[in-house]
Write an enzyme that holds these catalytic residues in place. Sequence first.
Site, PDB file in Angstrom:
ATOM      1  CE  LYS A  37       1.851   3.699   5.438  1.00 43.19           C
ATOM      2  NZ  LYS A  37       1.429   2.517   4.729  1.00 43.19           N
TER       3      LYS A  37
ATOM      4  CE1 TYR B 273       0.289   2.279   9.134  1.00 41.69           C
ATOM      5  CE2 TYR B 273      -0.045   0.130  10.351  1.00 41.69           C
ATOM      6  CZ  TYR B 273      -0.471   1.158   9.406  1.00 41.69           C
ATOM      7  OH  TYR B 273      -1.771   0.942   8.868  1.00 41.69           O
TER       8      TYR B 273
ATOM      9  CG  HIS C 260      -1.774  -1.107   1.308  1.00 37.70           C
ATOM     10  ND1 HIS C 260      -2.203  -1.569   2.728  1.00 37.70           N
ATOM     11  CD2 HIS C 260      -2.409  -2.085   0.329  1.00 37.70           C
ATOM     12  CE1 HIS C 260      -3.079  -2.620   2.386  1.00 37.70           C
ATOM     13  NE2 HIS C 260      -3.355  -3.032   1.025  1.00 37.70           N
TER      14      HIS C 260
ATOM     15  CG  ASP D 191      -4.173  -5.851   0.059  1.00 37.74           C
ATOM     16  OD1 ASP D 191      -4.209  -4.824  -0.468  1.00 37.74           O
ATOM     17  OD2 ASP D 191      -3.761  -6.246   1.071  1.00 37.74           O
TER      18      ASP D 191
END
Length: 189
Positions: free
Chosen positions: A72, A132, A62, A170
């Site tokens: 991130k 995250y 992603h 996905d």
Amino acid sequence: MQIEDTSLTGLLVITPSRFGDHRGFFSESYNRNLLADHGITIDFIQDNHSLSRTRGTVRGLHFQAPPRAQDKLVRCGRGALFDVAVDIRKSSPSYGQWFGTELSFENGKQMLVPAGFAHGFVTLEPDTEIIYKCSDTYAPDTEGALRWDDPDIGIAWPIADFDPILSDKDSVASGIAGFASPFTSGETA
């Protein structure tokens, strides 16, 4: 805190120090000043926490496109996962290349994934948690995905002994061939 460069410019593996005794351990998982001393001055504004119940859960690859691209800082809160980043900065010498490493509760490692990378992971244990920090909030109108098992990228996922579990999104993501990347080399959020 140990900060390691990877084979992809800007992508780092960070291992915070742990101080333990008979009770367990203490660790600073994030220290803005210490990271700034190493030239990392990202303004993280959102924390995410995800639980994957089943071993072999794949999430990714992603990204969010500019102007809402995200840096991130990824770590594993429980269990273990194989974390992957793919360089999608179109003028980067490492465009389309990937790097992966195991993040686990036990090893305490983190991966700093800059904007301009697609990110994903597979869980290696049941009930794995990923935590995250992001430099921007979720913006669904800018999100994108690449196919997790694209042969043109060639990620060596450590999942030979089990079938991957994917979201609908996905499972239909396209590959990198013909991908019109919204990122140029060195672009940040």
